[in-house]
Design a protein around this motif. Structure first.
Motif, PDB file in Angstrom:
ATOM      1  N   THR A 109       0.859  -1.181   0.000  1.00 45.35           N
ATOM      2  CA  THR A 109       0.000   0.000   0.000  1.00 45.35           C
ATOM      3  C   THR A 109       0.895   1.229   0.000  1.00 45.35           C
ATOM      4  OG1 THR A 109      -0.091   0.266   2.402  1.00 45.35           O
ATOM      5  CG2 THR A 109      -1.676  -1.265   1.405  1.00 45.35           C
ATOM      6  N   ALA A 110       0.321   2.342  -0.359  1.00 43.46           N
ATOM      7  CA  ALA A 110       1.100   3.580  -0.398  1.00 43.46           C
ATOM      8  C   ALA A 110       1.659   3.932   0.972  1.00 43.46           C
ATOM      9  CB  ALA A 110       0.229   4.717  -0.931  1.00 43.46           C
ATOM     10  N   LEU A 111       1.051   3.405   2.034  1.00 44.15           N
ATOM     11  CA  LEU A 111       1.541   3.685   3.386  1.00 44.15           C
ATOM     12  C   LEU A 111       2.913   3.064   3.628  1.00 44.15           C
ATOM     13  CD1 LEU A 111      -1.756   3.005   5.365  1.00 44.15           C
ATOM     14  CD2 LEU A 111      -0.830   5.219   4.659  1.00 44.15           C
ATOM     15  N   CYS A 112       3.246   2.048   2.842  1.00 46.23           N
ATOM     16  CA  CYS A 112       4.517   1.354   3.038  1.00 46.23           C
ATOM     17  C   CYS A 112       5.540   1.712   1.969  1.00 46.23           C
ATOM     18  CB  CYS A 112       4.277  -0.163   3.042  1.00 46.23           C
ATOM     19  SG  CYS A 112       3.158  -0.711   4.358  1.00 46.23           S
ATOM     20  N   PHE A 113       5.289   2.743   1.181  1.00 50.39           N
ATOM     21  CA  PHE A 113       6.221   3.147   0.134  1.00 50.39           C
ATOM     22  C   PHE A 113       7.494   3.734   0.736  1.00 50.39           C
ATOM     23  CE2 PHE A 113       3.382   3.985  -3.834  1.00 50.39           C
ATOM     24  CZ  PHE A 113       3.046   2.633  -3.858  1.00 50.39           C
ATOM     25  N   ALA A 114       8.605   3.472   0.065  1.00 55.58           N
ATOM     26  CA  ALA A 114       9.872   4.124   0.409  1.00 55.58           C
ATOM     27  C   ALA A 114       9.827   5.571  -0.091  1.00 55.58           C
ATOM     28  CB  ALA A 114      11.030   3.373  -0.252  1.00 55.58           C
ATOM     29  N   PRO A 115      10.706   6.440   0.427  1.00 58.85           N
ATOM     30  CA  PRO A 115      10.675   7.850   0.003  1.00 58.85           C
ATOM     31  C   PRO A 115      10.718   8.042  -1.508  1.00 58.85           C
ATOM     32  CG  PRO A 115      12.075   7.611   1.923  1.00 58.85           C
ATOM     33  CD  PRO A 115      11.682   6.222   1.523  1.00 58.85           C
ATOM     34  N   ALA A 116      11.556   7.276  -2.215  1.00 59.01           N
ATOM     35  CA  ALA A 116      11.637   7.426  -3.672  1.00 59.01           C
ATOM     36  C   ALA A 116      10.328   7.023  -4.345  1.00 59.01           C
ATOM     37  CB  ALA A 116      12.790   6.583  -4.221  1.00 59.01           C
ATOM     38  N   LEU A 121       4.244   9.997  -6.335  1.00 57.14           N
ATOM     39  CA  LEU A 121       2.848  10.389  -6.145  1.00 57.14           C
ATOM     40  C   LEU A 121       2.656  11.896  -6.202  1.00 57.14           C
ATOM     41  CD1 LEU A 121       1.852   7.990  -3.220  1.00 57.14           C
ATOM     42  CD2 LEU A 121       1.549   7.650  -5.684  1.00 57.14           C
ATOM     43  N   LYS A 122       3.740  12.646  -6.391  1.00 62.40           N
ATOM     44  CA  LYS A 122       3.646  14.106  -6.439  1.00 62.40           C
ATOM     45  C   LYS A 122       2.751  14.531  -7.604  1.00 62.40           C
ATOM     46  CE  LYS A 122       6.470  18.318  -6.454  1.00 62.40           C
ATOM     47  NZ  LYS A 122       5.804  18.840  -5.244  1.00 62.40           N
ATOM     48  N   ALA A 352      11.051   6.993 -13.557  1.00 61.50           N
ATOM     49  CA  ALA A 352      10.492   5.787 -12.951  1.00 61.50           C
ATOM     50  C   ALA A 352      11.443   5.208 -11.913  1.00 61.50           C
ATOM     51  CB  ALA A 352      10.206   4.746 -14.036  1.00 61.50           C
ATOM     52  N   VAL A 353      10.890   4.514 -10.936  1.00 65.71           N
ATOM     53  CA  VAL A 353      11.651   3.799  -9.913  1.00 65.71           C
ATOM     54  C   VAL A 353      11.315   2.316 -10.078  1.00 65.71           C
ATOM     55  CG1 VAL A 353      12.003   3.458  -7.438  1.00 65.71           C
ATOM     56  CG2 VAL A 353      11.611   5.768  -8.337  1.00 65.71           C
ATOM     57  N   ASP A 354      12.335   1.524 -10.397  1.00 63.86           N
ATOM     58  CA  ASP A 354      12.095   0.118 -10.729  1.00 63.86           C
ATOM     59  C   ASP A 354      12.082  -0.747  -9.471  1.00 63.86           C
ATOM     60  OD1 ASP A 354      11.601  -2.114 -12.218  1.00 63.86           O
ATOM     61  OD2 ASP A 354      13.682  -2.422 -12.831  1.00 63.86           O
ATOM     62  N   ALA A 361       3.278   2.789  -8.254  1.00 63.38           N
ATOM     63  CA  ALA A 361       3.041   4.233  -8.255  1.00 63.38           C
ATOM     64  C   ALA A 361       2.970   4.777  -9.677  1.00 63.38           C
ATOM     65  CB  ALA A 361       4.150   4.938  -7.475  1.00 63.38           C
ATOM     66  N   MET A 362       3.815   4.259 -10.566  1.00 64.48           N
ATOM     67  CA  MET A 362       3.795   4.720 -11.957  1.00 64.48           C
ATOM     68  C   MET A 362       2.509   4.274 -12.655  1.00 64.48           C
ATOM     69  SD  MET A 362       6.375   6.629 -12.523  1.00 64.48           S
ATOM     70  CE  MET A 362       6.381   6.724 -14.317  1.00 64.48           C
ATOM     71  N   GLN A 363       2.042   3.075 -12.334  1.00 65.54           N
ATOM     72  CA  GLN A 363       0.768   2.621 -12.897  1.00 65.54           C
ATOM     73  C   GLN A 363      -0.361   3.534 -12.439  1.00 65.54           C
ATOM     74  OE1 GLN A 363      -0.666  -1.177 -11.528  1.00 65.54           O
ATOM     75  NE2 GLN A 363      -2.570  -1.042 -12.704  1.00 65.54           N
TER      76      GLN A 363
END
Length: 584
Positions: A109-116, A121-122, A352-354, A361-363
């Motif tokens: 979930t977005a709550l567990c995303f790393a900073p990158a 999501l900006k 993109a961040v692979d 997030a890119m999707q």
């Protein structure tokens, strides 16, 4: 858990479920494209029950309180604390271990995303939602740590584990169907989401079952429907996005606090029952609550003044905002288009961040862009259709002005495919060559020909030649041209101007200090122009047609009827925007 592969965990979960009375003979548990999934061992008919779980296997608030009797927490926070306690403190001693072992170590979930990943999501609706949600969960975590200090050591109860538990609850929890706000149902929470899937709950005193809303073929995945959830909700609470999600929506918050007429408009909004500033716009249409508010937001001082009088006299009937005329209807939709374009422009290209979260997030970002583009195309299409209606009305000598400007007008028709109830009566497609050919034969003239603008001055050679000798502002030119059209029956705008003979700008009738000053300023302006213009160009500016009273009347029309349109939508040959008077 590291030395047990996924297949063994699934086998242990199945054995545990069956030992405790679950019936899953029709199902197979195995890996799917979305993690683990549930599949049909044999064909399942429509309405056929395919899984039954004893209610005692449901993790409810009572179960959590029984395991943590001294922890003064409730609801979702208690459930999250229970999950951390059972998985990281009780471990092998937990009755729920086979179920806990199958839960992913990381739910994306977005709550567990790393900073990158969060940086991707900006510019999306999730940018601030995630930050706010994380702050709220951090506060919850601190409260849970204090309340459960005796049962869950701080070393085992870090924020990362609380976020993991919160993601488990949000992605797997069942609510109202179980008669509680948050409940976990082993096995049933493994079924993946497919929008619009029909699933029937069978809730009994001792068990919970699912029945197929539609037939499922042998070997096919058995899916659930988490509800009509947009990708915002899916990404935040479930850790995935649905491609071409029919439930996608875009949140818009309307704000006119800086409008000098804000207080007066708020009273009108309250009367219209349209005071809610938060709206969700769908690809399939506009919500019923949105257009009334947009119409009131774009009202001019003139519109507000006369509508307030109607309100005080009890003359505003239900649905009155839809009868404010073509100009208001266009301005409302143009404001919405502007808001959508601003949102679209905020989605600037990003690198993109692979990573799993980065790809997700890119999707999501791509889905948001596609949704905004589709909604914007729909709104622009609605504007074009309204402009066509206005062009036809102008050519036929009809009008769609509000009653306080001109009587006997036509009601503004609903915009096909963009009505207030969100219906989709026309998607703008050709619908075959015959329909396209018919539209081509009946295409209206461009709306730019109906808009009385500075370009219109070129239709009157005498006026254009005379006015070249005068250095006045654009508004004054338009005021003079309105009077010129009034005196010339051959002018394309003569009838449109003549029908406004009974209109009075508030500066002529209100008596307020502001309006009196406005009237005096316009009077002084008239005195600087006349009788000089009448002396030099008596045929163009005859004194009887350019009196102070008529000048004030025309100036009021210029003030009240302004409309600014994208030139491309109006059918103008120029680029950018075209501004003029909408007298239709």
């Amino acid at each position: 858990m590291a030395d047990i592969d996924n297949g063994e965990r699934l086998a242990r979960l199945r054995a545990w479920l069956e030992e405790n009375g679950a019936d899953l003979a029709k199902l197979e548990l195995r890996a799917s494209a979305h993690g683990n999934g549930v599949f049909a061992r044999a064909a399942i008919g429509e309405g056929e029950e395919y899984a039954r779980i004893p209610r005692r296997l449901a993790i409810t608030e009572d179960v959590c309180r029984g395991a943590l009797p001294d922890v003064a927490l409730t609801g979702r926070v208690l459930l999250c604390t229970f999950l951390v306690h059972q998985r990281f403190v009780a471990r092998d001693r937990s009755f729920w271990k086979p179920y806990l072992d199958i839960l992913p170590d990381r739910i994306p979930t977005a709550l567990c995303f790393a900073p990158a990943e969060l940086a991707l999501l900006k510019g999306t609706p999730m940018e601030h939602v995630v930050a706010d949600r994380l702050a709220a969960l951090a506060a919850e975590h601190r409260d849970a740590q204090r309340a459960a200090a005796a049962a869950v050591p701080a070393a085992e109860f870090g924020l990362d584990r609380y976020l993991w538990a919160a993601s488990v609850v949000s992605s797997r929890g069942f609510g109202q169907s179980m008669g509680a706000e948050h409940v976990l149902l082993p096995l049933l929470d493994m079924m993946n989401h497919r929008p619009l899937t029909r699933v029937t709950w069978v809730v009994g005193d001792d068990s919970v079952a699912f029945a197929a809303g539609a037939a499922v073929g042998e070997g096919a995945e058995v899916v659930n429907n988490y509800g009509a959830k947009s990708n915002d909700e899916l990404l935040l609470g479930y850790g995935f996005c649905a491609a071409d999600n029919p439930c996608n929506r875009y949140h818009i918050r309307l704000n006119n606090e800086q409008d000098p007429q804000a207080a007066a408009k708020q009273a009108l909004l309250d009367h219209a029952g349209a005071a809610d500033r938060d709206h969700f716009v769908y690809v399939t249409g506009l919500p019923p609550s949105l257009m009334p508010m947009l119409r009131v937001m774009v009202m001019t001082e003139v519109d507000v003044y006369y509508t307030q009088q109607q309100l005080a006299a009890g003359e505003l009937a239900a649905g009155w905002t839809a009868r404010l005329g073509l100009r208001i209807e266009l301005r409302a939709r143009l404001l919405l288009a502007h808001l959508l374009r601003t949102k679209l422009q905020a989605l600037r290209p990003v690198d993109a961040v692979d990573t799993p979260g980065g790809r997700l997030a890119m999707q999501y970002r791509g889905e948001i862009r596609a949704m905004l583009q589709a909604i914007l195309a729909r709104v622009d299409g609605g504007v074009r259709r309204l402009l066509d209606v206005g062009s036809r009305a102008f050519a036929a000598g009809r009008h769609m002005l509000p009653g306080y400007m001109a009587s006997d007008g036509d009601a503004v028709p609903p915009v096909a495919g963009d009505s207030d109830d969100g219906s989709d009566s026309d998607d703008g497609s050709d619908g075959g060559s015959d329909r396209a050919a018919k539209r081509a034969r009946t295409a209206p003239p461009p709306f730019a020909t109906a808009l009385l603008s500075l370009d219109s001055l070129g239709s009157d050679d005498e006026f254009a030649e005379a006015i070249e000798q005068v250095d006045v502002e654009e508004d004054v030119l338009l005021t003079l041209f309105v009077l010129r059209c009034r005196m010339r029956p051959e002018s394309p705008w003569h009838a449109a101007v003549a029908r406004l003979e009974g209109f009075s700008h508030p500066m002529l009738v209100s008596g307020t200090e502001e309006h009196v000053k406005m009237m005096m300023d316009m009077g002084e302006l008239h005195d600087t122009l006349f009788p000089l213009l009448s002396e030099h160009f008596p045929d163009v500016f005859p004194p009887a047609s350019f009196t102070p009273e008529l000048f004030l009347w025309a100036a009021g029309i210029v003030e009240a009827c302004r409309l600014c349109l994208p030139a491309a939508l109006a059918g103008a040959s120029s680029d950018g925007e075209i501004e003029g008077l909408c007298l239709v």
